[in-house]
Design a protein around this motif. Structure first.
Motif, PDB file in Angstrom:
ATOM      1  N   MET A 114       0.841  -1.194   0.000  1.00  0.00           N
ATOM      2  CA  MET A 114       0.000   0.000   0.000  1.00  0.00           C
ATOM      3  C   MET A 114       0.872   1.238   0.000  1.00  0.00           C
ATOM      4  N   ILE A 115       0.597   2.137  -0.967  1.00  0.00           N
ATOM      5  CA  ILE A 115       1.402   3.358  -1.026  1.00  0.00           C
ATOM      6  C   ILE A 115       1.289   4.121   0.287  1.00  0.00           C
ATOM      7  N   ASN A 129       4.524  -5.232  -3.972  1.00  0.00           N
ATOM      8  CA  ASN A 129       3.386  -4.869  -4.841  1.00  0.00           C
ATOM      9  C   ASN A 129       3.856  -3.803  -5.812  1.00  0.00           C
ATOM     10  N   SER A 177      -0.384  -4.834 -10.091  1.00  0.00           N
ATOM     11  CA  SER A 177      -1.727  -4.226 -10.118  1.00  0.00           C
ATOM     12  C   SER A 177      -1.722  -3.097 -11.139  1.00  0.00           C
ATOM     13  N   GLU A 235     -10.403  -8.117  -5.792  1.00  0.00           N
ATOM     14  CA  GLU A 235     -10.605  -7.008  -4.852  1.00  0.00           C
ATOM     15  C   GLU A 235     -11.962  -6.347  -5.082  1.00  0.00           C
ATOM     16  N   ALA A 277     -12.997  -2.097  -0.954  1.00  0.00           N
ATOM     17  CA  ALA A 277     -11.569  -1.935  -0.661  1.00  0.00           C
ATOM     18  C   ALA A 277     -11.105  -0.490  -0.666  1.00  0.00           C
ATOM     19  N   GLY A 278     -10.076  -0.226   0.121  1.00  0.00           N
ATOM     20  CA  GLY A 278      -9.431   1.091   0.106  1.00  0.00           C
ATOM     21  C   GLY A 278      -8.497   1.197  -1.077  1.00  0.00           C
ATOM     22  N   ALA A 330      -9.974  -9.836  -1.410  1.00  0.00           N
ATOM     23  CA  ALA A 330      -9.610  -8.548  -0.796  1.00  0.00           C
ATOM     24  C   ALA A 330     -10.799  -7.614  -0.858  1.00  0.00           C
ATOM     25  N   GLY A 331     -10.853  -6.708   0.107  1.00  0.00           N
ATOM     26  CA  GLY A 331     -11.933  -5.720   0.121  1.00  0.00           C
ATOM     27  C   GLY A 331     -12.878  -5.984   1.263  1.00  0.00           C
ATOM     28  N   GLY A 332     -12.741  -5.224   2.332  1.00  0.00           N
ATOM     29  CA  GLY A 332     -13.663  -5.354   3.453  1.00  0.00           C
ATOM     30  C   GLY A 332     -13.297  -6.487   4.408  1.00  0.00           C
ATOM     31  N   GLN A 374      -6.275 -10.864   1.313  1.00  0.00           N
ATOM     32  CA  GLN A 374      -5.361  -9.718   1.332  1.00  0.00           C
ATOM     33  C   GLN A 374      -6.022  -8.628   2.167  1.00  0.00           C
ATOM     34  N   GLY A 390      -5.830  -4.824   3.702  1.00  0.00           N
ATOM     35  CA  GLY A 390      -5.183  -3.526   3.514  1.00  0.00           C
ATOM     36  C   GLY A 390      -5.453  -2.561   4.645  1.00  0.00           C
ATOM     37  N   SER A 391      -6.694  -2.045   4.681  1.00  0.00           N
ATOM     38  CA  SER A 391      -7.035  -0.965   5.617  1.00  0.00           C
ATOM     39  C   SER A 391      -6.652  -1.299   7.064  1.00  0.00           C
ATOM     40  N   MET A 420      -1.732  11.045   3.299  1.00  0.00           N
ATOM     41  CA  MET A 420      -1.454   9.796   4.027  1.00  0.00           C
ATOM     42  C   MET A 420      -0.083   9.785   4.694  1.00  0.00           C
ATOM     43  N   GLU A 445      -6.759   7.575   1.320  1.00  0.00           N
ATOM     44  CA  GLU A 445      -7.304   6.328   0.776  1.00  0.00           C
ATOM     45  C   GLU A 445      -7.536   5.310   1.899  1.00  0.00           C
ATOM     46  N   VAL A 459     -14.151  -0.849   5.524  1.00  0.00           N
ATOM     47  CA  VAL A 459     -13.959  -1.603   6.763  1.00  0.00           C
ATOM     48  C   VAL A 459     -13.336  -0.750   7.875  1.00  0.00           C
TER      49      VAL A 459
END
Ligand SMILES: Cc1cc2nc3c(=O)[nH]c(=O)nc-3n(C[C@H](O)[C@H](O)[C@H](O)COP(=O)(O)O)c2cc1C
Length: 302
Positions: A1-2, A50, A76, A118, A122-123, A151-153, A172, A174-175, A248, A259, A263
């Motif tokens: 994640m950036i 990534n 990605s 995803e 997702a974020g 991924a996502g939530g 996966q 992220g958040s 961020m 971003e 979730v």
């Protein structure tokens, strides 16, 4: 994640039993090399990088990944055909991130070893079609023969169990890790993440590259421009340079881009990555036990 997953977070996740991923999307080539080397020094466990494929210095980044013998790459934002063969010729496992069955099939055709599917929750950058994780995972699982990572939530063990029930073979997350102690994100951003409630994030900028973010002043500017049917060029101007870094990494909560996924509404604390991984595992086990042992590894002799 950036602006979140550098070597500290990636190595902490790998040391805790997950697969930590360094987000190369916010790194110049020499910075990526430094993060890979520091990650190797901090963990003996496997980790991944990534790589958003539309990155301008992509060929240099690929070269560094090969030279540093990174075992796994998650690609990605781009065509999986372009680099998968090169990475695989160098013994690297390649996983591509998709938001539809169509792109999952293309990833399989391109020779990817697995896909991350995803969903809309997702974020970060996301698909235009708004397919939710609940719908996307079974759709992708039936479309390809390679493993699917959901991924996502997903931030809790019960959400992980739900993803497995839908046919995923991994998740996966992220958040949840943005709000970890080891994330390189600014502390203001981490606090903003745990303060969000349902409805505080939105998928926006569909004309450029869709992204889910917190509804702050920056988002209000984007939204006003979209309502007056601004052109992609005008939107690019509002986005300007380095809005994501400003929000961020530098912690500018109103002028920056923040971003994060839906979730975040469930997250209440900034925790060490190892605690997050351990909590997810134990809740996953509890959920599986509640559901009659589903997905739990069989004991010998059973
Ligand atoms: C701050 C942030 C930055 C992200 N940056 C990237 C990125 O550079 N490349 C990528 O493939 N995904 C990126 N993502 C998406 C995550 O890798 C992951 O798929 C997503 O966060 C999962 O959904 P969740 O946020 O609901 O956990 C990012 C997500 C967040 C929250």
């Amino acid at each position: 994640m950036i602006w979140a997953s550098g070597w500290k977070l990636a190595s902490a996740v790998s040391n805790a039993g997950g697969l930590g991923i360094i987000g190369a999307g916010s790194m110049y080539p020499d910075v990526l090399r430094e993060h890979i080397q520091k990650c190797k020094a901090a963990t003996a466990m496997p980790f991944a990088v990534n790589l958003p494929l539309l990155y301008p210095d992509i060929d240099q980044l690929i070269q560094i990944i090969i030279e540093e013998k990174v075992p796994i790459v998650f690609t990605s934002a781009g065509n999986p055909k372009t680099w998968t063969a090169t990475l695989k010729e160098n013994g690297i496992t390649v996983v591509h991130v998709v938001s539809s069955s169509k792109f999952a099939k293309k990833s399989e055709e391109a020779g990817c070893d697995a896909v991350v599917a995803e969903g809309f929750e997702a974020g970060g950058h996301n698909g235009r079609e708004e397919t939710t994780t609940m719908v996307l995972i079974p759709a992708v699982v039936t479309s390809v023969n390679i493993p699917v990572i959901a991924a996502g939530g997903i931030a809790t063990g019960s959400q992980m169990a739900a993803a497995f029930a839908l046919g995923a073979e991994g998740v996966q997350v992220g958040s949840r890790f943005v709000a970890s102690e080891e994330a390189s994100s600014h502390i203001n951003f981490k606090h903003a993440v745990i303060a969000t409630t349902e409805g505080d994030t939105v998928l926006t900028m569909k004309q450029l590259t869709p992204v889910r973010l917190i509804k702050n002043q920056f988002y209000q500017q984007v939204s006003a421009a979209e309502q007056r049917c601004a052109t992609p060029e005008e939107l690019k101007q509002i986005l300007g340079r380095a809005r994501a870094k400003k929000g961020m990494f530098e912690g500018e909560l109103e002028e920056g881009e923040l971003e994060i996924g839906q979730v975040s509404a469930l997250l209440k604390e900034i925790l060490p990555a190892a605690t997050i991984v351990a909590d997810m595992w134990s809740e996953f086990r509890e959920t599986c036990e509640r559901m009659g042992g589903l997905f739990l590894p069989r004991q010998a002799g059973t």
